[in-house]
Design an enzyme around this catalytic site. Structure first.
Site, PDB file in Angstrom:
ATOM      1  N   ASP A 144      -1.381   7.247   4.768  1.00 27.14           N
ATOM      2  CA  ASP A 144      -1.507   5.817   5.071  1.00 27.14           C
ATOM      3  C   ASP A 144      -2.750   5.651   5.942  1.00 27.14           C
ATOM      4  O   ASP A 144      -2.670   5.393   7.146  1.00 27.14           O
ATOM      5  CB  ASP A 144      -0.265   5.298   5.778  1.00 27.14           C
ATOM      6  CG  ASP A 144      -0.329   3.788   6.016  1.00 27.14           C
ATOM      7  OD1 ASP A 144      -1.208   3.130   5.420  1.00 27.14           O
ATOM      8  OD2 ASP A 144       0.467   3.272   6.811  1.00 27.14           O
ATOM      9  N   ILE A 145      -3.897   5.823   5.316  1.00 27.75           N
ATOM     10  CA  ILE A 145      -5.172   5.853   6.037  1.00 27.75           C
ATOM     11  C   ILE A 145      -5.793   4.455   6.033  1.00 27.75           C
ATOM     12  O   ILE A 145      -6.201   3.947   4.991  1.00 27.75           O
ATOM     13  CB  ILE A 145      -6.139   6.878   5.411  1.00 27.75           C
ATOM     14  CG1 ILE A 145      -5.447   8.243   5.275  1.00 27.75           C
ATOM     15  CG2 ILE A 145      -7.410   6.967   6.230  1.00 27.75           C
ATOM     16  CD1 ILE A 145      -4.907   8.813   6.585  1.00 27.75           C
ATOM     17  N   GLU A 146      -5.838   3.839   7.218  1.00 33.83           N
ATOM     18  CA  GLU A 146      -6.316   2.461   7.325  1.00 33.83           C
ATOM     19  C   GLU A 146      -7.453   2.307   8.323  1.00 33.83           C
ATOM     20  O   GLU A 146      -8.014   1.220   8.452  1.00 33.83           O
ATOM     21  CB  GLU A 146      -5.148   1.546   7.724  1.00 33.83           C
ATOM     22  CG  GLU A 146      -3.958   1.622   6.774  1.00 33.83           C
ATOM     23  CD  GLU A 146      -2.841   0.657   7.159  1.00 33.83           C
ATOM     24  OE1 GLU A 146      -3.136  -0.395   7.732  1.00 33.83           O
ATOM     25  OE2 GLU A 146      -1.665   0.971   6.876  1.00 33.83           O
ATOM     26  N   LEU A 147      -7.775   3.373   9.047  1.00 37.39           N
ATOM     27  CA  LEU A 147      -8.780   3.286  10.106  1.00 37.39           C
ATOM     28  C   LEU A 147      -9.812   4.405   9.963  1.00 37.39           C
ATOM     29  O   LEU A 147      -9.589   5.395   9.274  1.00 37.39           O
ATOM     30  CB  LEU A 147      -8.110   3.418  11.480  1.00 37.39           C
ATOM     31  CG  LEU A 147      -6.968   2.487  11.827  1.00 37.39           C
ATOM     32  CD1 LEU A 147      -6.337   2.919  13.142  1.00 37.39           C
ATOM     33  CD2 LEU A 147      -7.453   1.045  11.916  1.00 37.39           C
TER      34      LEU A 147
END
Length: 294
Positions: free
Chosen positions: A150-153
């Site tokens: 869950d890579i969002e940054l």
């Protein structure tokens, strides 16, 4: 008589094939771990509503940092109190539920500085959460089924190499790989990783993204879904908030609308895997109301 036996054998074979297919039927994935008032992991699995549980999040990792598990108020990794979830993880798995560790999230400090860094993080995950060995396993001796990205940054680099390194361990024990991209295609952080073709589950976040979420009608969402079903992944899931409060920027779909206007259309895709829900704290009846239609 011989013909009758052959027919019986054929019918039995078809029944077995049908049962095997039903065992891979669509299901619901849930995120658990970001609110101490959401109930225990064991109780979450005991509802019978979920086939996948993502423990969220490993919110600090990579770039030379000491990895940090953040399960909100559930436990304190530094005090070694998260190991008590080992028995609950095993209980979930005993019910046939796949339990994954979700890395990243919407807040935290994470990035991969190089291919070597990706390999080191993969080794850490294998030894501390998966099938490897370590004296400091945050969740005890339970062996998780896989890793959810869950890579969002931060940087978008080297997550493909992380996926390849984790997949390499599947020669010892299958490591399931999942990804939670945002619905605008392609995803800014996970596109290269998903293109490796190594992901078992891609649960797309069709919320907090105005251009591809439900907003009174499902046209934008359905158009985006068609694009996402072309990705190189075994299964694609419709990611939704469990309530309006779970997604401040929109995307909630009332259960009756989901069942009548959305699911009948997306279920025609051969890659349809089910529905992902954010998150357990907000799921006060939503999953129960849709699971028969998923």
């Amino acid at each position: 008589m011989a013909a009758h036996k052959q027919l019986s054998f054929l019918l039995l074979s078809l029944l077995i094939i049908s049962l095997c297919k039903s065992s891979q039927a669509a299901g619901i994935a849930i995120y658990w771990g970001q609110n101490s008032n959401e109930g225990s992991l064991a109780d979450t699995c005991a509802t019978g509503n979920y086939q996948y549980v993502n423990i969220a999040f490993l919110s600090t990792f990579g770039n030379g940092q000491t990895a940090v598990l953040n399960l909100a108020g559930h436990c304190s990794p530094s005090a070694n109190t998260c190991t008590r979830f080992s028995s609950e993880i095993k209980a979930c798995q005993g019910r046939g539920i796949k339990v994954l560790l979700s890395i990243g999230g919407g807040a935290g400090s994470y990035s991969l500085s190089s291919a070597n860094d990706a390999m080191q993080v993969a080794n850490y995950l294998w030894n501390n959460y998966l099938g490897g060995k370590s004296n400091s396993r945050p969740l005890g001796d339970a062996v998780l089924d896989g890793i959810d990205f869950d890579i969002e940054l931060g940087s978008t680099q080297h997550y493909d190499e992380l996926a390849r390194s984790l997949n390499g361990f599947s020669q010892q024990k299958k490591v399931y790989l999942a990804a939670a991209p945002q619905c605008p295609y392609p995803d800014a952080h996970l596109d290269a990783a998903i293109k490796t073709g190594l992901f078992d589950y891609v649960w797309v976040q069709f919320y907090n993204n105005r251009d591809c979420q439900y907003s009174g009608n499902a046209n934008n969402l359905l158009n985006s879904w068609k694009t996402w079903t072309t990705v190189q992944a075994k299964q694609v899931f419709l990611g939704l908030p469990a309530a309006t409060a779970a997604a401040p920027s929109g995307g909630f779909i009332p259960a009756d609308v989901l069942k009548s206007q959305v699911l009948p259309s997306i279920k025609t895709s051969p890659k349809y895997g089910g529905v992902m829900i954010w998150n357990k704290y907000f799921d006060n009846g939503y999953s129960a109301s849709i699971k028969s239609a998923v």
